[in-house]
Write a protein that holds these residues in place. Structure first.
Motif, PDB file in Angstrom:
ATOM      1  N   GLY A   1       0.786  -1.222   0.000  1.00 47.88           N
ATOM      2  CA  GLY A   1       0.000   0.000   0.000  1.00 47.88           C
ATOM      3  C   GLY A   1       0.818   1.272   0.000  1.00 47.88           C
ATOM      4  O   GLY A   1       0.289   2.356   0.222  1.00 47.88           O
ATOM      5  N   GLU A   2       2.111   1.169  -0.260  1.00 46.84           N
ATOM      6  CA  GLU A   2       2.957   2.360  -0.299  1.00 46.84           C
ATOM      7  C   GLU A   2       2.595   3.201  -1.526  1.00 46.84           C
ATOM      8  O   GLU A   2       2.267   2.682  -2.578  1.00 46.84           O
ATOM      9  N   ARG A   3       2.676   4.490  -1.383  1.00 46.45           N
ATOM     10  CA  ARG A   3       2.381   5.395  -2.494  1.00 46.45           C
ATOM     11  C   ARG A   3       3.648   5.820  -3.224  1.00 46.45           C
ATOM     12  O   ARG A   3       3.589   6.361  -4.316  1.00 46.45           O
ATOM     13  N   GLU A   4       4.801   5.627  -2.611  1.00 44.98           N
ATOM     14  CA  GLU A   4       6.069   6.000  -3.227  1.00 44.98           C
ATOM     15  C   GLU A   4       7.048   4.847  -3.118  1.00 44.98           C
ATOM     16  O   GLU A   4       7.010   4.077  -2.164  1.00 44.98           O
ATOM     17  N   CYS A   5       7.931   4.773  -4.092  1.00 43.08           N
ATOM     18  CA  CYS A   5       8.941   3.723  -4.097  1.00 43.08           C
ATOM     19  C   CYS A   5      10.228   4.328  -4.651  1.00 43.08           C
ATOM     20  O   CYS A   5      10.242   4.871  -5.750  1.00 43.08           O
ATOM     21  N   HIS A   6      11.291   4.260  -3.883  1.00 50.19           N
ATOM     22  CA  HIS A   6      12.585   4.782  -4.307  1.00 50.19           C
ATOM     23  C   HIS A   6      13.546   3.608  -4.385  1.00 50.19           C
ATOM     24  O   HIS A   6      13.779   2.922  -3.395  1.00 50.19           O
ATOM     25  N   ILE A   7      14.098   3.404  -5.588  1.00 46.41           N
ATOM     26  CA  ILE A   7      14.989   2.272  -5.813  1.00 46.41           C
ATOM     27  C   ILE A   7      16.325   2.788  -6.320  1.00 46.41           C
ATOM     28  O   ILE A   7      16.375   3.601  -7.249  1.00 46.41           O
ATOM     29  N   VAL A   8      17.400   2.319  -5.732  1.00 47.50           N
ATOM     30  CA  VAL A   8      18.751   2.637  -6.175  1.00 47.50           C
ATOM     31  C   VAL A   8      19.295   1.387  -6.848  1.00 47.50           C
ATOM     32  O   VAL A   8      19.336   0.316  -6.242  1.00 47.50           O
ATOM     33  N   VAL A   9      19.695   1.504  -8.122  1.00 50.82           N
ATOM     34  CA  VAL A   9      20.222   0.363  -8.868  1.00 50.82           C
ATOM     35  C   VAL A   9      21.725   0.538  -9.017  1.00 50.82           C
ATOM     36  O   VAL A   9      22.194   1.539  -9.553  1.00 50.82           O
ATOM     37  N   LEU A  10      22.471  -0.440  -8.540  1.00 48.24           N
ATOM     38  CA  LEU A  10      23.930  -0.444  -8.644  1.00 48.24           C
ATOM     39  C   LEU A  10      24.356  -1.649  -9.457  1.00 48.24           C
ATOM     40  O   LEU A  10      23.617  -2.626  -9.582  1.00 48.24           O
ATOM     41  N   THR A  11      25.565  -1.602  -9.996  1.00 50.97           N
ATOM     42  CA  THR A  11      26.082  -2.772 -10.704  1.00 50.97           C
ATOM     43  C   THR A  11      26.480  -3.837  -9.689  1.00 50.97           C
ATOM     44  O   THR A  11      26.658  -3.554  -8.504  1.00 50.97           O
ATOM     45  N   ASP A  12      26.613  -5.051 -10.168  1.00 52.54           N
ATOM     46  CA  ASP A  12      26.979  -6.164  -9.282  1.00 52.54           C
ATOM     47  C   ASP A  12      28.329  -5.942  -8.618  1.00 52.54           C
ATOM     48  O   ASP A  12      28.577  -6.427  -7.519  1.00 52.54           O
ATOM     49  N   ASP A  13      29.217  -5.207  -9.280  1.00 55.03           N
ATOM     50  CA  ASP A  13      30.571  -5.002  -8.772  1.00 55.03           C
ATOM     51  C   ASP A  13      30.736  -3.730  -7.947  1.00 55.03           C
ATOM     52  O   ASP A  13      31.818  -3.471  -7.431  1.00 55.03           O
TER      53      ASP A  13
ATOM     54  N   PRO B   1      21.349   2.599   4.283  1.00 56.21           N
ATOM     55  CA  PRO B   1      21.918   3.524   3.294  1.00 56.21           C
ATOM     56  C   PRO B   1      21.804   4.961   3.776  1.00 56.21           C
ATOM     57  O   PRO B   1      21.049   5.249   4.699  1.00 56.21           O
ATOM     58  N   PRO B   2      22.552   5.860   3.157  1.00 59.95           N
ATOM     59  CA  PRO B   2      22.454   7.260   3.562  1.00 59.95           C
ATOM     60  C   PRO B   2      21.052   7.791   3.281  1.00 59.95           C
ATOM     61  O   PRO B   2      20.383   7.327   2.364  1.00 59.95           O
ATOM     62  N   PRO B   3      20.602   8.752   4.073  1.00 62.81           N
ATOM     63  CA  PRO B   3      19.248   9.273   3.874  1.00 62.81           C
ATOM     64  C   PRO B   3      19.091   9.959   2.523  1.00 62.81           C
ATOM     65  O   PRO B   3      19.961  10.703   2.100  1.00 62.81           O
ATOM     66  N   MET B   4      17.984   9.684   1.860  1.00 61.76           N
ATOM     67  CA  MET B   4      17.696  10.286   0.565  1.00 61.76           C
ATOM     68  C   MET B   4      16.445  11.141   0.647  1.00 61.76           C
ATOM     69  O   MET B   4      15.843  11.445  -0.363  1.00 61.76           O
TER      70      MET B   4
ATOM     71  N   GLN C   1      15.038   1.195  -1.568  1.00 67.99           N
ATOM     72  CA  GLN C   1      15.485  -0.164  -1.823  1.00 67.99           C
ATOM     73  C   GLN C   1      16.735  -0.101  -2.688  1.00 67.99           C
ATOM     74  O   GLN C   1      16.830   0.722  -3.585  1.00 67.99           O
ATOM     75  N   ILE C   2      17.675  -0.981  -2.416  1.00 65.92           N
ATOM     76  CA  ILE C   2      18.912  -1.030  -3.184  1.00 65.92           C
ATOM     77  C   ILE C   2      18.956  -2.357  -3.925  1.00 65.92           C
ATOM     78  O   ILE C   2      18.793  -3.421  -3.329  1.00 65.92           O
TER      79      ILE C   2
ATOM     80  N   ILE D   1      12.249   8.605 -13.434  1.00 64.80           N
ATOM     81  CA  ILE D   1      13.384   7.684 -13.552  1.00 64.80           C
ATOM     82  C   ILE D   1      14.589   8.540 -13.894  1.00 64.80           C
ATOM     83  O   ILE D   1      14.605   9.211 -14.928  1.00 64.80           O
ATOM     84  N   GLY D   2      15.588   8.547 -13.040  1.00 61.39           N
ATOM     85  CA  GLY D   2      16.759   9.377 -13.280  1.00 61.39           C
ATOM     86  C   GLY D   2      18.036   8.640 -13.006  1.00 61.39           C
ATOM     87  O   GLY D   2      18.063   7.592 -12.378  1.00 61.39           O
ATOM     88  N   ILE D   3      19.100   9.210 -13.491  1.00 61.15           N
ATOM     89  CA  ILE D   3      20.425   8.639 -13.270  1.00 61.15           C
ATOM     90  C   ILE D   3      21.162   9.542 -12.292  1.00 61.15           C
ATOM     91  O   ILE D   3      21.177  10.735 -12.433  1.00 61.15           O
TER      92      ILE D   3
END
Length: 75
Positions: A8-20, A30-33, A39-40, A73-75
């Motif tokens: 039921g969350e209205r917002e979702c923040h995902i950080v995508v990193l490479t496997d390495d 994680p540091p506060p955003m 989610q990482i 969606i941003g980089i």
């Protein structure tokens, strides 16, 4: 995103990193955003996919078709 929506969350923040990627913070702290629920994901394939603006636009259009609003969606 699915688990956030099911809870039921209205917002979702995902950080995508490479496997390495090596991060300087604890995996569970994680540091506060500015948002309390971030989610990482470690996925080189997903990182490479979102690297290109064309793919971000396609993903955004698909998410809008499925009823999500205000997608950024941003980089």
């Amino acid at each position: 995103m699915m688990s956030s929506a099911q809870e039921g969350e209205r917002e979702c923040h995902i950080v995508v990193l490479t496997d390495d990627d090596i991060v300087d913070w604890e995996r569970d702290n994680p540091p506060p955003m500015g948002e309390e629920y971030s989610q990482i994901l470690y996925s080189t394939k997903l990182y490479r996919f979102f690297k290109y603006i064309e793919n971000r636009n396609v993903a955004k259009a698909l998410l809008k078709e499925r009823g999500l609003k205000n997608i950024r969606i941003g980089i």
